[in-house]
Write a protein that holds these residues in place. Structure first.
Motif, PDB file in Angstrom:
ATOM      1  N   ALA A   1      10.648 -30.610  -5.369  1.00 45.89           N
ATOM      2  CA  ALA A   1      11.526 -31.751  -5.087  1.00 45.89           C
ATOM      3  C   ALA A   1      10.854 -33.060  -5.488  1.00 45.89           C
ATOM      4  CB  ALA A   1      11.892 -31.775  -3.603  1.00 45.89           C
ATOM      5  N   ARG A   2       9.590 -33.233  -5.137  1.00 44.27           N
ATOM      6  CA  ARG A   2       8.884 -34.486  -5.435  1.00 44.27           C
ATOM      7  C   ARG A   2       8.625 -34.668  -6.926  1.00 44.27           C
ATOM      8  NH1 ARG A   2       5.830 -32.715  -1.177  1.00 44.27           N
ATOM      9  NH2 ARG A   2       4.144 -32.216  -2.633  1.00 44.27           N
ATOM     10  N   MET A   3       8.467 -33.590  -7.668  1.00 40.74           N
ATOM     11  CA  MET A   3       8.119 -33.733  -9.090  1.00 40.74           C
ATOM     12  C   MET A   3       9.289 -34.208  -9.945  1.00 40.74           C
ATOM     13  SD  MET A   3       7.663 -29.954 -10.915  1.00 40.74           S
ATOM     14  CE  MET A   3       6.667 -29.211  -9.677  1.00 40.74           C
ATOM     15  N   HIS A   4      10.487 -34.154  -9.419  1.00 48.05           N
ATOM     16  CA  HIS A   4      11.681 -34.571 -10.173  1.00 48.05           C
ATOM     17  C   HIS A   4      12.261 -35.834  -9.546  1.00 48.05           C
ATOM     18  CE1 HIS A   4      11.740 -31.102 -12.784  1.00 48.05           C
ATOM     19  NE2 HIS A   4      11.423 -30.374 -11.734  1.00 48.05           N
ATOM     20  N   LYS A   5      11.550 -36.925  -9.732  1.00 48.76           N
ATOM     21  CA  LYS A   5      11.890 -38.185  -9.061  1.00 48.76           C
ATOM     22  C   LYS A   5      13.307 -38.675  -9.361  1.00 48.76           C
ATOM     23  CE  LYS A   5       7.098 -39.733  -8.675  1.00 48.76           C
ATOM     24  NZ  LYS A   5       6.783 -38.570  -7.915  1.00 48.76           N
ATOM     25  N   LYS A   6      13.802 -38.435 -10.571  1.00 48.97           N
ATOM     26  CA  LYS A   6      15.135 -38.956 -10.902  1.00 48.97           C
ATOM     27  C   LYS A   6      16.248 -38.272 -10.111  1.00 48.97           C
ATOM     28  CE  LYS A   6      15.939 -36.250 -15.134  1.00 48.97           C
ATOM     29  NZ  LYS A   6      16.187 -36.370 -16.561  1.00 48.97           N
ATOM     30  N   TYR A   7      15.951 -37.124  -9.525  1.00 46.02           N
ATOM     31  CA  TYR A   7      16.967 -36.425  -8.732  1.00 46.02           C
ATOM     32  C   TYR A   7      16.807 -36.661  -7.230  1.00 46.02           C
ATOM     33  CZ  TYR A   7      17.676 -34.126 -13.202  1.00 46.02           C
ATOM     34  OH  TYR A   7      17.905 -33.865 -14.530  1.00 46.02           O
ATOM     35  N   ILE A   8      15.792 -37.416  -6.854  1.00 48.28           N
ATOM     36  CA  ILE A   8      15.646 -37.813  -5.449  1.00 48.28           C
ATOM     37  C   ILE A   8      16.619 -38.974  -5.262  1.00 48.28           C
ATOM     38  CG2 ILE A   8      14.087 -38.677  -3.672  1.00 48.28           C
ATOM     39  CD1 ILE A   8      11.775 -37.405  -5.275  1.00 48.28           C
ATOM     40  N   SER A   9      17.816 -38.635  -4.838  1.00 40.17           N
ATOM     41  CA  SER A   9      18.918 -39.605  -4.843  1.00 40.17           C
ATOM     42  C   SER A   9      19.814 -39.394  -3.627  1.00 40.17           C
ATOM     43  CB  SER A   9      19.740 -39.422  -6.125  1.00 40.17           C
ATOM     44  OG  SER A   9      20.383 -38.155  -6.097  1.00 40.17           O
ATOM     45  N   PRO A  10      20.715 -40.340  -3.388  1.00 38.12           N
ATOM     46  CA  PRO A  10      21.623 -40.181  -2.250  1.00 38.12           C
ATOM     47  C   PRO A  10      22.384 -38.855  -2.252  1.00 38.12           C
ATOM     48  CG  PRO A  10      21.759 -42.419  -3.066  1.00 38.12           C
ATOM     49  CD  PRO A  10      20.904 -41.644  -4.046  1.00 38.12           C
ATOM     50  N   SER A  11      22.691 -38.330  -3.429  1.00 40.48           N
ATOM     51  CA  SER A  11      23.449 -37.075  -3.457  1.00 40.48           C
ATOM     52  C   SER A  11      22.625 -35.888  -2.950  1.00 40.48           C
ATOM     53  CB  SER A  11      23.993 -36.794  -4.858  1.00 40.48           C
ATOM     54  OG  SER A  11      22.946 -36.604  -5.756  1.00 40.48           O
ATOM     55  N   ALA A  12      21.321 -36.026  -2.872  1.00 42.19           N
ATOM     56  CA  ALA A  12      20.471 -34.946  -2.351  1.00 42.19           C
ATOM     57  C   ALA A  12      20.231 -35.054  -0.848  1.00 42.19           C
ATOM     58  CB  ALA A  12      19.136 -34.931  -3.088  1.00 42.19           C
ATOM     59  N   MET A  13      20.779 -36.068  -0.208  1.00 38.41           N
ATOM     60  CA  MET A  13      20.511 -36.280   1.219  1.00 38.41           C
ATOM     61  C   MET A  13      20.974 -35.110   2.094  1.00 38.41           C
ATOM     62  SD  MET A  13      18.729 -39.014   1.759  1.00 38.41           S
ATOM     63  CE  MET A  13      19.048 -39.818   3.302  1.00 38.41           C
ATOM     64  N   ASN A  14      22.078 -34.466   1.755  1.00 40.50           N
ATOM     65  CA  ASN A  14      22.513 -33.310   2.551  1.00 40.50           C
ATOM     66  C   ASN A  14      21.476 -32.189   2.478  1.00 40.50           C
ATOM     67  OD1 ASN A  14      24.873 -34.482   3.473  1.00 40.50           O
ATOM     68  ND2 ASN A  14      26.118 -33.643   1.834  1.00 40.50           N
ATOM     69  N   LEU A  15      20.915 -31.976   1.296  1.00 36.97           N
ATOM     70  CA  LEU A  15      19.855 -30.982   1.137  1.00 36.97           C
ATOM     71  C   LEU A  15      18.657 -31.354   2.002  1.00 36.97           C
ATOM     72  CD1 LEU A  15      18.397 -28.582  -0.277  1.00 36.97           C
ATOM     73  CD2 LEU A  15      17.777 -30.219  -2.088  1.00 36.97           C
ATOM     74  N   TYR A  16      18.229 -32.599   1.926  1.00 39.60           N
ATOM     75  CA  TYR A  16      17.064 -33.027   2.691  1.00 39.60           C
ATOM     76  C   TYR A  16      17.315 -32.911   4.202  1.00 39.60           C
ATOM     77  CZ  TYR A  16      15.871 -35.098  -1.853  1.00 39.60           C
ATOM     78  OH  TYR A  16      15.622 -35.305  -3.190  1.00 39.60           O
TER      79      TYR A  16
ATOM     80  N   VAL B   1      14.745 -42.331  -1.091  1.00 42.31           N
ATOM     81  CA  VAL B   1      16.176 -42.588  -1.294  1.00 42.31           C
ATOM     82  C   VAL B   1      16.579 -43.871  -0.581  1.00 42.31           C
ATOM     83  CG1 VAL B   1      18.532 -41.773  -0.781  1.00 42.31           C
ATOM     84  CG2 VAL B   1      16.806 -40.158  -1.639  1.00 42.31           C
ATOM     85  N   LEU B   2      16.158 -44.023   0.647  1.00 47.98           N
ATOM     86  CA  LEU B   2      16.541 -45.205   1.426  1.00 47.98           C
ATOM     87  C   LEU B   2      15.959 -46.486   0.832  1.00 47.98           C
ATOM     88  CD1 LEU B   2      16.286 -43.785   5.042  1.00 47.98           C
ATOM     89  CD2 LEU B   2      18.341 -44.087   3.648  1.00 47.98           C
ATOM     90  N   LEU B   3      14.699 -46.452   0.434  1.00 47.62           N
ATOM     91  CA  LEU B   3      14.076 -47.647  -0.150  1.00 47.62           C
ATOM     92  C   LEU B   3      14.721 -48.038  -1.480  1.00 47.62           C
ATOM     93  CD1 LEU B   3      10.298 -47.086   0.585  1.00 47.62           C
ATOM     94  CD2 LEU B   3      11.740 -48.934   1.456  1.00 47.62           C
ATOM     95  N   GLU B   4      15.042 -47.067  -2.288  1.00 47.54           N
ATOM     96  CA  GLU B   4      15.588 -47.369  -3.610  1.00 47.54           C
ATOM     97  C   GLU B   4      17.081 -47.679  -3.585  1.00 47.54           C
ATOM     98  OE1 GLU B   4      14.387 -44.305  -6.318  1.00 47.54           O
ATOM     99  OE2 GLU B   4      12.286 -44.925  -6.196  1.00 47.54           O
ATOM    100  N   ASN B   5      17.721 -47.461  -2.457  1.00 45.59           N
ATOM    101  CA  ASN B   5      19.164 -47.675  -2.386  1.00 45.59           C
ATOM    102  C   ASN B   5      19.568 -48.594  -1.245  1.00 45.59           C
ATOM    103  OD1 ASN B   5      20.418 -45.670  -4.459  1.00 45.59           O
ATOM    104  ND2 ASN B   5      18.759 -44.567  -3.447  1.00 45.59           N
TER     105      ASN B   5
END
Length: 134
Positions: free
Chosen positions: A88-103, A127-131
């Motif tokens: 999860a951490r290695m793919h920074k561009k996918y650490i996004s609001p749409s992944a919040m349910n997964l997290y 996600v929270l800091l960037e959005n």
């Protein structure tokens, strides 16, 4: 779906090759858990597996990211879950609001400090800091 299955097979194969029942017992005692949920593979020995994932598999979109992370997370051993967090951490561009349910699901099902701290700081926190709305 195929990439998630392939990553899971790779991880299980690599962890099985270097499993250490004696260390698994010690790790379980420390975490007050059942030894059967550990391979007995500590972080330094998991690093080559992380490198292998990075070199071998290409996550091309958000759906594949979430499927692969979720599939690894749902495997029974703690080291598989640690590797799900590495993935999860290695793919920074996918650490996004749409992944919040997964997290959120990972936090609820993981429910141990070692998982929750990592997810909260490195995934949800990012996600929270960037959005945030200033």
């Amino acid at each position: 779906k195929k990439i998630a299955t392939d990553i899971c097979r790779y991880v299980q194969s690599e962890l099985s090759k270097i499993s250490n029942p004696k260390k698994a017992s010690c790790m379980a005692a420390y975490m007050k858990s059942d030894p059967s949920i550990f391979y007995g593979v500590q972080k330094p020995d998991r690093s080559p597996i992380v490198s292998g994932i990075r070199a071998t598999f290409s996550i091309e979109d958000q759906a594949s990211y979430e499927e692969a992370v979720g599939a690894l997370w749902n495997l029974p051993h703690r080291e598989e879950k640690y590797l799900a967090l590495d993935l999860a951490r290695m793919h920074k561009k996918y650490i996004s609001p749409s992944a919040m349910n997964l997290y959120e699901s990972m936090i609820r099902t993981g429910a141990w400090w070692d998982f929750v701290d990592d997810i909260a700081c490195n995934l949800v926190g990012r996600v929270l800091l960037e959005n945030r709305k200033d």
